[in-house]
Design a protein around this motif. Structure first.
Motif, PDB file in Angstrom:
ATOM      1  N   ALA A   1       8.461  27.901   6.409  1.00 31.33           N
ATOM      2  CA  ALA A   1       7.034  27.586   6.343  1.00 31.33           C
ATOM      3  C   ALA A   1       6.611  26.747   7.548  1.00 31.33           C
ATOM      4  CB  ALA A   1       6.720  26.847   5.042  1.00 31.33           C
ATOM      5  N   HIS A   2       7.422  25.748   7.899  1.00 33.73           N
ATOM      6  CA  HIS A   2       7.094  24.914   9.060  1.00 33.73           C
ATOM      7  C   HIS A   2       7.101  25.746  10.342  1.00 33.73           C
ATOM      8  CE1 HIS A   2       8.295  20.877   6.971  1.00 33.73           C
ATOM      9  NE2 HIS A   2       7.168  21.374   6.524  1.00 33.73           N
ATOM     10  N   ARG A   3       8.043  26.684  10.430  1.00 32.68           N
ATOM     11  CA  ARG A   3       8.080  27.544  11.621  1.00 32.68           C
ATOM     12  C   ARG A   3       6.800  28.362  11.737  1.00 32.68           C
ATOM     13  NH1 ARG A   3      10.079  32.592  13.523  1.00 32.68           N
ATOM     14  NH2 ARG A   3      10.393  33.373  11.410  1.00 32.68           N
ATOM     15  N   ALA A   4       6.229  28.689  10.585  1.00 37.09           N
ATOM     16  CA  ALA A   4       4.987  29.458  10.564  1.00 37.09           C
ATOM     17  C   ALA A   4       3.755  28.567  10.701  1.00 37.09           C
ATOM     18  CB  ALA A   4       4.903  30.277   9.281  1.00 37.09           C
ATOM     19  N   GLY A   5       3.966  27.260  10.944  1.00 35.61           N
ATOM     20  CA  GLY A   5       2.832  26.352  11.114  1.00 35.61           C
ATOM     21  C   GLY A   5       2.182  25.946   9.806  1.00 35.61           C
ATOM     22  N   ILE A   6       2.912  26.063   8.689  1.00 33.93           N
ATOM     23  CA  ILE A   6       2.362  25.744   7.371  1.00 33.93           C
ATOM     24  C   ILE A   6       2.921  24.410   6.898  1.00 33.93           C
ATOM     25  CG2 ILE A   6       2.159  26.500   4.975  1.00 33.93           C
ATOM     26  CD1 ILE A   6       2.695  29.354   5.990  1.00 33.93           C
ATOM     27  N   ARG A   7       2.044  23.490   6.535  1.00 35.92           N
ATOM     28  CA  ARG A   7       2.477  22.225   5.950  1.00 35.92           C
ATOM     29  C   ARG A   7       2.856  22.433   4.490  1.00 35.92           C
ATOM     30  NH1 ARG A   7      -1.866  17.809   6.009  1.00 35.92           N
ATOM     31  NH2 ARG A   7      -0.243  16.696   4.856  1.00 35.92           N
ATOM     32  N   VAL A   8       3.904  21.755   4.066  1.00 36.16           N
ATOM     33  CA  VAL A   8       4.263  21.724   2.649  1.00 36.16           C
ATOM     34  C   VAL A   8       3.981  20.311   2.154  1.00 36.16           C
ATOM     35  CG1 VAL A   8       6.083  22.021   0.940  1.00 36.16           C
ATOM     36  CG2 VAL A   8       6.018  23.492   2.967  1.00 36.16           C
ATOM     37  N   VAL A   9       3.170  20.207   1.114  1.00 33.16           N
ATOM     38  CA  VAL A   9       2.775  18.913   0.560  1.00 33.16           C
ATOM     39  C   VAL A   9       3.278  18.824  -0.870  1.00 33.16           C
ATOM     40  CG1 VAL A   9       0.828  17.438  -0.079  1.00 33.16           C
ATOM     41  CG2 VAL A   9       0.745  18.755   2.047  1.00 33.16           C
ATOM     42  N   MET A  10       4.006  17.738  -1.179  1.00 33.71           N
ATOM     43  CA  MET A  10       4.503  17.525  -2.538  1.00 33.71           C
ATOM     44  C   MET A  10       3.515  16.657  -3.302  1.00 33.71           C
ATOM     45  SD  MET A  10       7.856  15.453  -3.883  1.00 33.71           S
ATOM     46  CE  MET A  10       9.065  16.550  -3.165  1.00 33.71           C
ATOM     47  N   ILE A  11       3.105  17.137  -4.486  1.00 38.35           N
ATOM     48  CA  ILE A  11       2.214  16.378  -5.365  1.00 38.35           C
ATOM     49  C   ILE A  11       2.882  16.314  -6.731  1.00 38.35           C
ATOM     50  CG2 ILE A  11      -0.118  16.187  -6.282  1.00 38.35           C
ATOM     51  CD1 ILE A  11      -1.087  18.052  -4.107  1.00 38.35           C
ATOM     52  N   THR A  12       3.266  15.122  -7.162  1.00 37.69           N
ATOM     53  CA  THR A  12       4.062  15.000  -8.374  1.00 37.69           C
ATOM     54  C   THR A  12       3.664  13.774  -9.189  1.00 37.69           C
ATOM     55  OG1 THR A  12       6.334  14.752  -9.215  1.00 37.69           O
ATOM     56  CG2 THR A  12       5.856  13.731  -7.103  1.00 37.69           C
ATOM     57  N   GLY A  13       3.978  13.811 -10.455  1.00 33.94           N
ATOM     58  CA  GLY A  13       3.770  12.652 -11.315  1.00 33.94           C
ATOM     59  C   GLY A  13       4.981  11.749 -11.354  1.00 33.94           C
ATOM     60  N   ASP A  14       6.022  12.067 -10.591  1.00 33.36           N
ATOM     61  CA  ASP A  14       7.256  11.310 -10.628  1.00 33.36           C
ATOM     62  C   ASP A  14       7.162  10.024  -9.800  1.00 33.36           C
ATOM     63  OD1 ASP A  14       9.863  10.775 -11.359  1.00 33.36           O
ATOM     64  OD2 ASP A  14      10.538  12.818 -10.961  1.00 33.36           O
ATOM     65  N   HIS A  15       8.261   9.258  -9.812  1.00 37.60           N
ATOM     66  CA  HIS A  15       8.318   7.986  -9.113  1.00 37.60           C
ATOM     67  C   HIS A  15       8.222   8.189  -7.603  1.00 37.60           C
ATOM     68  CE1 HIS A  15       9.902   4.120  -7.714  1.00 37.60           C
ATOM     69  NE2 HIS A  15       9.660   3.649  -8.927  1.00 37.60           N
ATOM     70  N   PRO A  16       7.524   7.306  -6.866  1.00 37.43           N
ATOM     71  CA  PRO A  16       7.371   7.471  -5.412  1.00 37.43           C
ATOM     72  C   PRO A  16       8.696   7.559  -4.664  1.00 37.43           C
ATOM     73  CG  PRO A  16       5.835   5.834  -6.227  1.00 37.43           C
ATOM     74  CD  PRO A  16       6.734   6.171  -7.377  1.00 37.43           C
ATOM     75  N   ALA A  17       9.680   6.730  -5.042  1.00 38.98           N
ATOM     76  CA  ALA A  17      10.960   6.761  -4.336  1.00 38.98           C
ATOM     77  C   ALA A  17      11.672   8.086  -4.549  1.00 38.98           C
ATOM     78  CB  ALA A  17      11.840   5.602  -4.804  1.00 38.98           C
ATOM     79  N   THR A  18      11.618   8.602  -5.772  1.00 40.48           N
ATOM     80  CA  THR A  18      12.236   9.896  -6.057  1.00 40.48           C
ATOM     81  C   THR A  18      11.547  11.009  -5.280  1.00 40.48           C
ATOM     82  OG1 THR A  18      12.778   9.128  -8.291  1.00 40.48           O
ATOM     83  CG2 THR A  18      12.859  11.499  -7.897  1.00 40.48           C
ATOM     84  N   ALA A  19      10.224  10.968  -5.269  1.00 41.21           N
ATOM     85  CA  ALA A  19       9.467  11.989  -4.536  1.00 41.21           C
ATOM     86  C   ALA A  19       9.799  11.947  -3.049  1.00 41.21           C
ATOM     87  CB  ALA A  19       7.970  11.764  -4.751  1.00 41.21           C
ATOM     88  N   ALA A  20       9.881  10.750  -2.476  1.00 46.67           N
ATOM     89  CA  ALA A  20      10.183  10.616  -1.047  1.00 46.67           C
ATOM     90  C   ALA A  20      11.585  11.117  -0.730  1.00 46.67           C
ATOM     91  CB  ALA A  20      10.030   9.157  -0.617  1.00 46.67           C
ATOM     92  N   ARG A  21      12.532  10.826  -1.631  1.00 40.84           N
ATOM     93  CA  ARG A  21      13.916  11.277  -1.408  1.00 40.84           C
ATOM     94  C   ARG A  21      13.994  12.803  -1.416  1.00 40.84           C
ATOM     95  NH1 ARG A  21      19.309  10.755  -3.487  1.00 40.84           N
ATOM     96  NH2 ARG A  21      20.270  12.761  -2.973  1.00 40.84           N
ATOM     97  N   ILE A  22      13.407  13.431  -2.430  1.00 40.96           N
ATOM     98  CA  ILE A  22      13.454  14.891  -2.538  1.00 40.96           C
ATOM     99  C   ILE A  22      12.733  15.526  -1.351  1.00 40.96           C
ATOM    100  CG2 ILE A  22      12.726  16.874  -3.907  1.00 40.96           C
ATOM    101  CD1 ILE A  22      15.077  15.388  -5.103  1.00 40.96           C
ATOM    102  N   ALA A  23      11.575  14.976  -0.984  1.00 40.74           N
ATOM    103  CA  ALA A  23      10.813  15.529   0.143  1.00 40.74           C
ATOM    104  C   ALA A  23      11.612  15.456   1.432  1.00 40.74           C
ATOM    105  CB  ALA A  23       9.484  14.789   0.291  1.00 40.74           C
TER     106      ALA A  23
END
Length: 964
Positions: free
Chosen positions: A599-621
């Motif tokens: 997706a990034h190679r195609a110039g597409i941003r991937v945005v994560m939107i979650t109800g989970d904890h910020p630290a967990t979201a940042a780690r997975i991202a």
């Protein structure tokens, strides 16, 4: 088990999930009269609802309430009548234009004498009807596919009625019903808890948080965010552990799921980029056609001094023919067929597209907003590491399949004191456990809490751990509570009859009950230095976004029951021996990281939107490559503090959003769209539905997705695989390329016809047409020949180009902006220049064979006109090869599309037939040609190919940095 929350301090409250909603108004008895049942005592709520909590409703009263208030279902959209669905297939500007062309053609046919059939009108009308049938059938197919994805078994609930437990369809639940909840149950309605034992509920479908929430019966002092209403259970969630009872306070549209459905109904779906583009093209073509017809007819009338009715009819018929020629009447049908084929290709990749135009929209996506739990991750809690006194052990493999090995510093773990410590830790966690791990038909599934199940999976990766745990028989337990943050079990070892107490819980809490620690074969005193080291290890795991659980034990011969039955309580939890701590995380899907890179190679941003904890979201991202390590997440509370204008700036730089509510997701999508981006939104939970509907394309999960989400989505993934979305993006881009191909082909070919007639009339004296006949109006092409050209060259090659394989690397390009047009200035330049070359080649052919003019020929007008007619047909067939790419040579992957070569061959055969078959000669005013004539026609027609090759070469030389 409840893992330790990686918050700054143990006393820090859990960050809120979706914010509190005002309670729905009492409509038809579907909600409680209390404004918020979570802030009222359960007995008061039950009294208001007229129910005895020990007996439940009577069957008669439940039936009365069901008849009065209706079933416990979300409001469904009224089905669109058949006639409206059929009529909707004709609601397109290009279709309107074609219907006008039908009307004009009929008028001209009547004026001419109404002899025979109005062939042009019949053909155009048939194409319009075919397009409508294709669109309707495909939409019906998509609806059938969506219906096939639904769970065909009706959900049921256990209730107390007339003092007896009964299983009823969840649709029959009414306010006042007493729900009886057990592990594995789906919660059928919103309800206030009045009894709960070790009850934990998975609310990820509603709040987006992957960890199960521990519930209790304590009344809240004030309204709380949805994720913090611990004395309530909600429709659409599932019991992960324990048992409980609750009184139903809301059903149907009165539930929290219903509130989101209300929001969904209020969200309007915007037209797709393709729909906007085709509408724009159609309007432009309409204006162009009218202008062309008027200009050409006025020019002919002025040049030839038309003053007789027969000549006027000829001019009018030619004008109508040119109008029809200028309109790519096959465009709607070809567009529908191309999109339908794209839909079928995606269906083979487990993606069901509900609307044809949605396929192309994914190809235009510049941002993919994705939920985390179950979409980017497996939604299967996994122990990835164990830290003990002797070091750290990493476990490979993710999810519930017990495949993997233990590693220490990158090498396979050997039998050592570290291995022994790891086995004790996993064995203890396996014993202090309420979950089950089962294998069914090759698939591994769990029953109970996912965090506890993680121990069962990890233990199976070390075979001896299972053997050791099998030697223990459970004697009693002290259950987990949110206050204690730990649980304990008493087990008897069958080898020597020794009793052992095993405890598991939050590391900081459990450590306070420990006096010793396991070090290899020894048990040593837990001094301050070792205690600080353990806390540092826990802090390090938390910094890596792991949820942490510690394991401890002690010999418990002092708990030997005198009467043979164990009576265990928390007073037994003392002088424990600390073993180690495990790091648990919901791991990313294996294929997602590669899909994100693509997706990034195609110039597409991937945005994560979650109800989970910020630290967990940042780690997975960071693990998935969505962001660089160290990037921070923006929380729902921080979003609440900024206005929409500021949010438009924020979304340009932030790619992780955590602890968000449904309204936050909607705001983020709207802000991205306001910034001129084409947004695809993925999700599976009810909380994702409004954002899915608002996005340019909503992608719902077919396996874990709720029915509300599937209804809101434009596309449904049958395999819940994020990689399928990227594959759909590629397919969408290929489809868009193919749409441009046949548009380029159709418009340039039609431009060639228009310019041939226009320049042929203006330059009639130069090329020898003037005086070639006694008729006042001498035309380079007859109206019937123009209609034949459309029939032979428009549909077949254009349709074949619509299914052209990927010629260039479409994922090497950046997404097209909303301001980019399908027919941009560069394409218009090519259309006009190619059309001009066609017209010149056609008129030169006529001049070569016609007496007089620049080149003196010897043939009759019929032969010269037939040769020009043939040259124009062949030039358009050559143009089909040109049109496959705007920049790449026509000889690249020349033979990959057998359908195109079949269409070209058919076009040549039909042209030979119309020139050489007597019946067709009479119908279309042609004459036979010899080999010399055919050779000249082919040579001059090929000028289109060589001209375009030169044009592409010049462009590539000037723009070497731009990918094809």
């Amino acid at each position: 088990m409840e893992p330790a929350e990686h918050a700054p301090t143990p006393s820090t409250p859990r960050p809120s999930g979706p914010g509190p909603r005002p309670a729905p108004s009492v409509a038809a008895g579907t909600t409680s009269t209390a404004p918020d049942p979570s802030t009222r005592d359960a007995a008061d709520v039950a009294r208001d609802l007229g129910v005895d909590l020990d007996v439940g409703l009577s069957r008669a009263e439940a039936a009365r309430r069901l008849a009065e208030n209706g079933p416990n279902d979300l409001r469904e959209t009224l089905p669109v009548p058949l006639w409206r669905r059929v009529l909707a297939q004709f609601q397109d500007p290009l279709v309107y234009l074609l219907l006008v062309a039908v009307a004009i053609s009929l008028v001209a046919w009547i004026v001419e004498g109404a002899e025979g059939l109005p062939i042009d009108s019949v053909v155009i009308l048939a194409i319009v009807i075919l397009n409508a049938v294709l669109g309707y059938v495909q939409e019906q197919r998509a609806e059938s596919a969506v219906a096939a994805l639904r769970d065909m078994t009706a959900a049921t609930s256990t209730v107390l009625r007339d003092g007896e437990l009964r299983t009823v369809a969840s649709a029959e639940l009414v306010t006042g019903d007493v729900l009886v909840l057990a592990e594995g149950d789906a919660v059928g309605a919103d309800a206030r808890l009045f009894a709960a034992t070790a009850l934990r509920v998975s609310e990820s479908s509603l709040t987006g948080e992957s960890e199960a929430v521990t519930k209790n019966t304590r009344t809240l002092p004030e309204p709380a965010p949805l994720g913090d209403r611990l004395d309530m259970v909600f429709r659409g969630t599932a019991v992960a552990q324990g048992v409980g009872r609750a009184v139903v306070t809301s059903t149907g549209m009165g539930t929290q799921m219903g509130a989101i459905a209300e929001m969904l109904e209020a969200t309007e779906a915007d037209p797709t980029p393709l729909q906007r583009e085709i509408s724009s093209v159609s309007k432009l073509l309409g204006i162009t056609v009218i202008a062309i017809a008027v200009v050409v007819m006025v020019t002919i009338a002025l040049v030839n001094q038309v003053d007789e009715l027969s000549d006027a009819v000829t001019v009018l018929l030619l004008g109508v023919s040119l109008a029809v020629a200028a309109v790519p009447e096959g465009l709607p049908a070809i567009l529908s067929v191309v999109l339908a084929i794209g839909v079928q290709r995606l269906a083979r990749r487990n993606a069901v597209v509900k609307k044809l135009s949605s396929v192309e929209t994914l190809g235009s996506a510049s941002v993919i907003c994705s939920d985390k739990t179950g979409t980017l991750t497996k939604n299967e809690m996994t122990i990835e590491c164990i830290v003990t006194a002797s070091g750290r052990v990493d476990l490979t493999g993710v999810g519930y399949r017990p495949d993997g090995v233990a590693l220490h510093k990158g090498h396979r773990l050997e039998d050592s004191r570290l291995a022994r410590e790891a086995r004790i830790a996993l064995g203890g966690g396996m014993l202090a456990n309420e979950a089950q791990l089962l294998e069914r038909d090759g698939e591994w599934q769990i029953q109970g809490d996912p965090t506890e199940a993680a121990f069962l999976v990890a233990a199976r990766k070390l075979d001896r751990t299972i053997e050791e745990a099998a030697h223990y028989e459970r004697q009693g337990s002290v259950p987990f509570t949110s206050e204690r943050k730990r649980m304990s079990v008493l087990g008897r070892r069958d080898t020597d009859g020794q009793l052992v107490l095993i405890s598991k819980g939050a590391p900081d809490v459990l450590l306070s009950f420990c006096t010793h620690v396991v070090v290899g074969e020894d048990v040593v005193e837990l001094d301050d230095a070792r205690r600080e080291r353990i806390l540092a290890d826990v802090e390090g795991l938390s910094a890596q976004a792991f949820r942490t659980l510690a394991v401890a034990y002690r010999p418990a011969d002092d708990l030997e029951p005198a009467d043979g039955s164990a009576d265990l309580d928390e007073s037994a939890e003392h002088d424990l021996v600390y073993v180690g701590v495990v790091g648990i995380i919901d791991p990313p899907r294996d294929e997602v990281a590669l899909a994100v890179r693509e997706a990034h190679r195609a110039g597409i941003r991937v945005v994560m939107i979650t109800g989970d904890h910020p630290a967990t979201a940042a780690r997975i991202a960071a693990d998935l490559g969505i962001v660089e390590p160290g990037a921070e997440a923006l929380t729902g509370r921080e979003l609440d503090a900024i206005d929409d204008d500021e949010l438009t700036l924020v979304v340009r730089r932030v790619s992780i959003y955590a602890r968000v509510a449904p309204e936050h997701k909607l705001r983020i999508v709207d802000a991205l769209q306001a910034d001129g981006l084409v947004v695809a939104m993925t999700g599976d939970g009810v909380n994702d539905a409004p954002a899915l509907k608002s996005a340019d394309i909503g992608v719902a999960m077919g396996i874990t997705g709720t029915e509300v989400t599937k209804e809101a989505g434009d596309m449904i993934l049958g395999d819940d695989n994020f990689a399928t979305i990227v594959a759909a993006v590629r397919q969408g881009r290929v489809i868009f390329d193919n749409i441009r191909k046949f548009l380029r082909y159709l418009l340039s070919s039609n431009m060639g016809e228009v310019l041939t007639v226009f320049l042929g009339v203006v330059l009639a004296g130069v090329i020898g047409l003037a005086g070639a006949s006694d008729e006042h109006v001498v035309l380079p092409l007859l109206a019937t020949q123009i209609l034949w050209i459309n029939l032979v060259t428009d549909s077949g090659p254009a349709l074949a180009m619509g299914v052209d394989p990927e010629i260039d690397d479409v994922m090497a390009r950046r997404p097209r902006a909303l301001t980019d047009r399908i027919i941009d200035g560069r394409m218009w330049s090519g259309v006009i220049s190619i059309g001009l070359v066609m017209a010149v080649a056609t008129l030169v052919t006529i001049d070569v064979f016609l007496p007089g003019g620049l080149i003196d020929g010897t043939d009759t007008l019929d032969v010269a006109r037939t040769a020009g007619f043939t040259t124009l047909v062949l030039a358009q067939l050559f143009n089909a090869l040109n049109s496959r790419s705007e920049t790449t040579t026509a000889f690249h992957r020349l033979f990959v599309n057998r359908w195109l070569w079949g269409a070209l061959a058919l076009g040549v055969v039909l042209q030979v037939a119309v020139v050489e078959v007597p019946v067709l000669q009479h119908a279309f005013g042609t004459a036979s040609l010899d080999l010399a004539h055919w050779g000249v026609c082919v040579a001059l027609a090929s000028a289109v190919l060589w001209f375009d090759e030169l044009r592409k070469w010049v462009w590539r030389v000037r723009h070497p940095e731009v990918p094809a």
